[in-house]
Design a protein around this motif. Structure first.
Motif, PDB file in Angstrom:
ATOM      1  N   ARG A 246       0.820  -1.217   0.000  1.00  0.00           N
ATOM      2  CA  ARG A 246       0.000   0.000   0.000  1.00  0.00           C
ATOM      3  C   ARG A 246       0.850   1.262   0.000  1.00  0.00           C
ATOM      4  NH1 ARG A 246      -5.282   0.346  -1.566  1.00  0.00           N
ATOM      5  NH2 ARG A 246      -6.317   2.125  -0.581  1.00  0.00           N
ATOM      6  N   ASN A 247       1.983   1.236   0.711  1.00  0.00           N
ATOM      7  CA  ASN A 247       2.780   2.452   0.837  1.00  0.00           C
ATOM      8  C   ASN A 247       3.478   2.856  -0.461  1.00  0.00           C
ATOM      9  OD1 ASN A 247       4.571   0.041   1.745  1.00  0.00           O
ATOM     10  ND2 ASN A 247       6.053   1.628   1.265  1.00  0.00           N
ATOM     11  N   LYS A 248       3.485   1.988  -1.469  1.00  0.00           N
ATOM     12  CA  LYS A 248       4.103   2.350  -2.744  1.00  0.00           C
ATOM     13  C   LYS A 248       3.175   3.188  -3.621  1.00  0.00           C
ATOM     14  CE  LYS A 248       8.075   0.582  -1.986  1.00  0.00           C
ATOM     15  NZ  LYS A 248       9.244   1.486  -1.806  1.00  0.00           N
ATOM     16  N   GLY A 249       1.914   3.329  -3.255  1.00  0.00           N
ATOM     17  CA  GLY A 249       1.018   4.265  -3.928  1.00  0.00           C
ATOM     18  C   GLY A 249       0.524   3.840  -5.299  1.00  0.00           C
ATOM     19  N   PHE A 250       0.622   2.559  -5.644  1.00  0.00           N
ATOM     20  CA  PHE A 250       0.185   2.137  -6.974  1.00  0.00           C
ATOM     21  C   PHE A 250      -1.329   2.253  -7.140  1.00  0.00           C
ATOM     22  CE2 PHE A 250       4.165  -0.555  -6.588  1.00  0.00           C
ATOM     23  CZ  PHE A 250       4.924   0.316  -7.339  1.00  0.00           C
ATOM     24  N   GLU A 255      -5.938   5.044 -10.049  1.00  0.00           N
ATOM     25  CA  GLU A 255      -7.031   6.020 -10.095  1.00  0.00           C
ATOM     26  C   GLU A 255      -6.701   7.164 -11.052  1.00  0.00           C
ATOM     27  OE1 GLU A 255      -9.689   8.855  -7.090  1.00  0.00           O
ATOM     28  OE2 GLU A 255      -8.406   7.266  -6.259  1.00  0.00           O
ATOM     29  N   ALA A 256      -5.449   7.611 -11.040  1.00  0.00           N
ATOM     30  CA  ALA A 256      -5.037   8.690 -11.939  1.00  0.00           C
ATOM     31  C   ALA A 256      -5.128   8.250 -13.401  1.00  0.00           C
ATOM     32  CB  ALA A 256      -3.622   9.130 -11.607  1.00  0.00           C
ATOM     33  N   LEU A 257      -4.693   7.050 -13.706  1.00  0.00           N
ATOM     34  CA  LEU A 257      -4.755   6.549 -15.082  1.00  0.00           C
ATOM     35  C   LEU A 257      -6.205   6.427 -15.549  1.00  0.00           C
ATOM     36  CD1 LEU A 257      -1.969   3.821 -14.882  1.00  0.00           C
ATOM     37  CD2 LEU A 257      -1.927   5.862 -16.333  1.00  0.00           C
ATOM     38  N   ALA A 258      -7.076   6.001 -14.655  1.00  0.00           N
ATOM     39  CA  ALA A 258      -8.490   5.891 -15.022  1.00  0.00           C
ATOM     40  C   ALA A 258      -9.067   7.258 -15.382  1.00  0.00           C
ATOM     41  CB  ALA A 258      -9.271   5.261 -13.871  1.00  0.00           C
ATOM     42  N   ARG A 259      -8.661   8.284 -14.655  1.00  0.00           N
ATOM     43  CA  ARG A 259      -9.169   9.629 -14.915  1.00  0.00           C
ATOM     44  C   ARG A 259      -8.542  10.256 -16.157  1.00  0.00           C
ATOM     45  NH1 ARG A 259      -8.963  12.366  -8.987  1.00  0.00           N
ATOM     46  NH2 ARG A 259      -8.917  14.260 -10.283  1.00  0.00           N
ATOM     47  N   LEU A 260      -7.406   9.726 -16.589  1.00  0.00           N
ATOM     48  CA  LEU A 260      -6.698  10.291 -17.737  1.00  0.00           C
ATOM     49  C   LEU A 260      -7.009   9.588 -19.057  1.00  0.00           C
ATOM     50  CD1 LEU A 260      -3.187  10.851 -16.144  1.00  0.00           C
ATOM     51  CD2 LEU A 260      -4.533  12.637 -17.277  1.00  0.00           C
ATOM     52  N   GLN A 261      -7.911   8.648 -19.053  1.00  0.00           N
ATOM     53  CA  GLN A 261      -8.122   7.844 -20.256  1.00  0.00           C
ATOM     54  C   GLN A 261      -8.416   8.679 -21.497  1.00  0.00           C
ATOM     55  OE1 GLN A 261     -10.019   3.767 -20.006  1.00  0.00           O
ATOM     56  NE2 GLN A 261     -10.779   4.638 -18.090  1.00  0.00           N
ATOM     57  N   GLY A 262      -9.143   9.780 -21.317  1.00  0.00           N
ATOM     58  CA  GLY A 262      -9.461  10.610 -22.461  1.00  0.00           C
ATOM     59  C   GLY A 262      -8.262  11.315 -23.060  1.00  0.00           C
ATOM     60  N   GLN A 263      -7.180  11.458 -22.298  1.00  0.00           N
ATOM     61  CA  GLN A 263      -5.975  12.119 -22.793  1.00  0.00           C
ATOM     62  C   GLN A 263      -4.906  11.136 -23.269  1.00  0.00           C
ATOM     63  OE1 GLN A 263      -4.435  15.401 -20.361  1.00  0.00           O
ATOM     64  NE2 GLN A 263      -6.271  15.285 -19.084  1.00  0.00           N
ATOM     65  N   GLY A 290     -11.903  -0.116 -15.309  1.00  0.00           N
ATOM     66  CA  GLY A 290     -12.006  -0.326 -16.748  1.00  0.00           C
ATOM     67  C   GLY A 290     -10.693  -0.223 -17.497  1.00  0.00           C
ATOM     68  N   ILE A 291      -9.558  -0.379 -16.789  1.00  0.00           N
ATOM     69  CA  ILE A 291      -8.259  -0.261 -17.465  1.00  0.00           C
ATOM     70  C   ILE A 291      -7.401  -1.507 -17.281  1.00  0.00           C
ATOM     71  CG2 ILE A 291      -8.216   2.267 -17.350  1.00  0.00           C
ATOM     72  CD1 ILE A 291      -6.362   2.033 -14.930  1.00  0.00           C
ATOM     73  N   ALA A 292      -8.014  -2.619 -16.895  1.00  0.00           N
ATOM     74  CA  ALA A 292      -7.246  -3.833 -16.616  1.00  0.00           C
ATOM     75  C   ALA A 292      -6.468  -4.309 -17.841  1.00  0.00           C
ATOM     76  CB  ALA A 292      -8.172  -4.943 -16.116  1.00  0.00           C
ATOM     77  N   LYS A 293      -7.029  -4.121 -19.037  1.00  0.00           N
ATOM     78  CA  LYS A 293      -6.358  -4.614 -20.238  1.00  0.00           C
ATOM     79  C   LYS A 293      -5.090  -3.827 -20.562  1.00  0.00           C
ATOM     80  CE  LYS A 293     -10.503  -6.481 -22.481  1.00  0.00           C
ATOM     81  NZ  LYS A 293     -11.381  -6.430 -23.691  1.00  0.00           N
ATOM     82  N   GLN A 294      -4.988  -2.615 -20.033  1.00  0.00           N
ATOM     83  CA  GLN A 294      -3.813  -1.792 -20.303  1.00  0.00           C
ATOM     84  C   GLN A 294      -2.690  -2.002 -19.271  1.00  0.00           C
ATOM     85  OE1 GLN A 294      -6.999  -0.311 -20.534  1.00  0.00           O
ATOM     86  NE2 GLN A 294      -6.905  -0.468 -22.771  1.00  0.00           N
ATOM     87  N   ALA A 367      -3.061  15.842  -7.958  1.00  0.00           N
ATOM     88  CA  ALA A 367      -1.750  16.344  -8.368  1.00  0.00           C
ATOM     89  C   ALA A 367      -1.091  15.405  -9.373  1.00  0.00           C
ATOM     90  CB  ALA A 367      -0.853  16.512  -7.147  1.00  0.00           C
ATOM     91  N   LEU A 368      -1.281  14.111  -9.195  1.00  0.00           N
ATOM     92  CA  LEU A 368      -0.694  13.149 -10.130  1.00  0.00           C
ATOM     93  C   LEU A 368      -1.362  13.254 -11.494  1.00  0.00           C
ATOM     94  CD1 LEU A 368       1.304  10.891 -10.607  1.00  0.00           C
ATOM     95  CD2 LEU A 368      -0.356   9.267  -9.665  1.00  0.00           C
ATOM     96  N   VAL A 369      -2.660  13.413 -11.508  1.00  0.00           N
ATOM     97  CA  VAL A 369      -3.372  13.598 -12.773  1.00  0.00           C
ATOM     98  C   VAL A 369      -2.874  14.853 -13.484  1.00  0.00           C
ATOM     99  CG1 VAL A 369      -5.636  14.148 -13.790  1.00  0.00           C
ATOM    100  CG2 VAL A 369      -5.434  12.314 -12.098  1.00  0.00           C
ATOM    101  N   GLN A 370      -2.731  15.937 -12.733  1.00  0.00           N
ATOM    102  CA  GLN A 370      -2.273  17.193 -13.337  1.00  0.00           C
ATOM    103  C   GLN A 370      -0.854  17.044 -13.896  1.00  0.00           C
ATOM    104  OE1 GLN A 370      -2.185  20.526 -10.653  1.00  0.00           O
ATOM    105  NE2 GLN A 370      -1.688  21.998 -12.251  1.00  0.00           N
ATOM    106  N   ALA A 371       0.055  16.417 -13.131  1.00  0.00           N
ATOM    107  CA  ALA A 371       1.435  16.262 -13.590  1.00  0.00           C
ATOM    108  C   ALA A 371       1.511  15.380 -14.826  1.00  0.00           C
ATOM    109  CB  ALA A 371       2.291  15.680 -12.473  1.00  0.00           C
ATOM    110  N   MET A 372       0.739  14.302 -14.838  1.00  0.00           N
ATOM    111  CA  MET A 372       0.758  13.415 -15.995  1.00  0.00           C
ATOM    112  C   MET A 372       0.172  14.103 -17.219  1.00  0.00           C
ATOM    113  SD  MET A 372      -0.148   9.700 -14.292  1.00  0.00           S
ATOM    114  CE  MET A 372       0.063   8.850 -15.867  1.00  0.00           C
ATOM    115  N   SER A 373      -0.858  14.901 -17.010  1.00  0.00           N
ATOM    116  CA  SER A 373      -1.452  15.645 -18.117  1.00  0.00           C
ATOM    117  C   SER A 373      -0.450  16.637 -18.697  1.00  0.00           C
ATOM    118  CB  SER A 373      -2.716  16.369 -17.637  1.00  0.00           C
ATOM    119  OG  SER A 373      -3.282  17.145 -18.683  1.00  0.00           O
ATOM    120  N   GLN A 374       0.258  17.355 -17.807  1.00  0.00           N
ATOM    121  CA  GLN A 374       1.270  18.300 -18.277  1.00  0.00           C
ATOM    122  C   GLN A 374       2.397  17.578 -19.008  1.00  0.00           C
ATOM    123  OE1 GLN A 374       2.106  20.069 -14.439  1.00  0.00           O
ATOM    124  NE2 GLN A 374       0.959  21.929 -14.940  1.00  0.00           N
ATOM    125  N   ALA A 375       2.790  16.416 -18.494  1.00  0.00           N
ATOM    126  CA  ALA A 375       3.853  15.659 -19.147  1.00  0.00           C
ATOM    127  C   ALA A 375       3.426  15.178 -20.525  1.00  0.00           C
ATOM    128  CB  ALA A 375       4.250  14.471 -18.269  1.00  0.00           C
TER     129      ALA A 375
END
Length: 423
Positions: A246-250, A255-263, A290-294, A367-375
């Motif tokens: 749990r402490n590794k934050g995966f 959750e961040a990847l799920a929210r970024l699917q459109g990008q 809904g991202i298990a296949k990825q 914050a992770l969603v925002q950073a990944m979007s910017q990247a």
């Protein structure tokens, strides 16, 4: 002044006792110190016959440059009790560090060493003996506390269980002449958690062996891994490495990847390397999102596979909730990867916004969603960020550099050994 005779107090060393960060730290530290001319005696626990036999060549490599290796007993508990479980460690580690301290003190009184250097809790036993012996106090004592995960755990049960453990840990480092902070951004943790006098703190980073890491890469293995994970069909490949806990934050990253699917491009992939008790929960979370296949749960890889796989991905993400120095971050960086990582532990000394990636507050999905979007929008800069990652490692976190800093610390503390001079 001649290069010193060093007693290296540890419990484990790679590969005899495992593949973790402390094991590798001890291996590379003693290896590179001997290359600089230091005379090192390494103290570690006994390894099983099976592990010694399996790593016979590596054992010879460890011992080749050392004066000697001294093996001590570690497991004093019942065979029914895991020696490194929460309970087992409470018995085994204090007894081990006491016996280690007695052994080293006896040899030091005989004039065998110019410097004593401990790793982790190994400081406690020798520190207690030294504090009552004026003769030993004239031999420099350096202590390296490493990641101090027991001081950061959010689990109240572990926090209570490890209370005696933390007390010993803190004591051993308070009585050392120098306690090493492995990152500039974490040096305040030593006064905060261990009560170390700030004037006694030396900042010497943890490191990786650059040439060793890059030497693991094999073209044929890269090709096999591309085929194994069908990476040629991917538009974008992320990678994370760590124990599935749990402490590794995966779970935050899922959750961040799920929210970024459109990008994200249609054919993206996340490779998660490592094993652990959270695997089933992470797989279930990915399925519900809904991202298990990825997502590919890769499991544990050996060094050749891991470093070859780093070469095949686009971006490395380390969403840890708390951390020590973070060798995983350095591994990704030396393979010229842009990084997105939590601002935890020593990571802020390694990852810099828009220089080689992005830092995010630990545990923040937003914050992770925002950073990944910017990247993603700055993908044209990823090659330059990757080169900056490599430059940072080579200039600051390569073992030859760090070993020289360690040797310089020894030399600054050394005085003529009164024990040896009287013989």
């Amino acid at each position: 002044m001649p290069t010193p005779r060093v007693a290296m107090l540890a419990r484990v060393v790679f590969p005899l006792h495992g593949y973790g960060g402390i094991e590798r730290h001890v291996f590379h530290l003693v290896t590179h110190l001997t290359r600089l001319g230091a005379e090192v005696t390494l103290f570690v626990q006994h390894a099983s016959h099976e592990r010694r036999d399996a790593h016979d060549a590596a054992t010879q490599a460890i011992t080749a440059g050392l004066k000697r290796v001294v093996y001590l007993r570690y497991d004093y508990t019942s065979p029914l009790l895991p020696p490194n479980g929460v309970v087992g460690r409470q018995f085994n580690y204090p007894w081990y560090t006491w016996e280690l301290g007695r052994t080293v003190a006896h040899l030091a009184r005989g004039g065998s060493f110019d410097v004593i250097h401990s790793q982790g809790l190994c400081a406690a036993g020798y520190g207690l003996i030294r504090s009552r012996d004026p003769l030993l106090q004239r031999i420099p004592f350096v202590a390296n506390p490493h990641g101090m995960e027991e001081f950061r755990t959010p689990d109240w049960r572990k926090w209570l269980a490890y209370a005696p453990f933390r007390a010993l840990y803190a004591y051993g480092h308070r009585v050392a002449d120098r306690a090493i902070a492995t990152d500039a951004c974490t040096q305040d943790d030593l006064p905060r958690y261990l009560g170390v006098d700030p004037a006694r703190i030396a900042v010497i980073p943890s490191a990786i062996d650059v040439e060793e890491c890059l030497g693991y890469v094999q073209p044929a293995l890269r090709q096999a891994l591309r085929e194994r994970f069908d990476l040629a069909a991917c538009d974008l490949t992320f990678m994370s490495v760590g124990r599935l806990e749990r402490n590794k934050g995966f779970h935050i990253l899922i959750e961040a990847l799920a929210r970024l699917q459109g990008q994200l491009p249609p054919r993206w992939r996340w490779l998660l390397v490592g094993n652990g008790k959270e695997r089933a929960n992470l797989a279930q979370q990915a399925q519900q999102a809904g991202i298990a296949k990825q997502i590919s749960f890769v499991g544990r890889l050996d060094d050749d596979e891991l470093h070859s796989l780093y070469e095949e991905v686009d971006l490395v993400i380390h969403p840890t909730l708390y951390e020590g120095s973070s060798l995983v971050t350095l591994e990704g960086m030396i393979h010229r990867k842009p990084m997105i990582a939590s601002a935890a532990g020593g990571i802020p000394d390694k990852v810099f916004n828009q220089r080689n990636g992005y830092l995010v507050p630990a545990g923040s999905v937003d914050a992770l969603v925002q950073a990944m979007s910017q990247a993603l929008h700055a993908r044209a800069h990823w090659p330059a960020w990757g080169h900056e990652s490599e430059r940072i490692v080579r200039s600051t976190f390569d073992w030859p550099i760090v070993a020289r800093q360690t040797l310089a610390l020894y030399m600054s503390l050394m005085i003529p050994n009164p024990i040896a001079d009287s013989r």
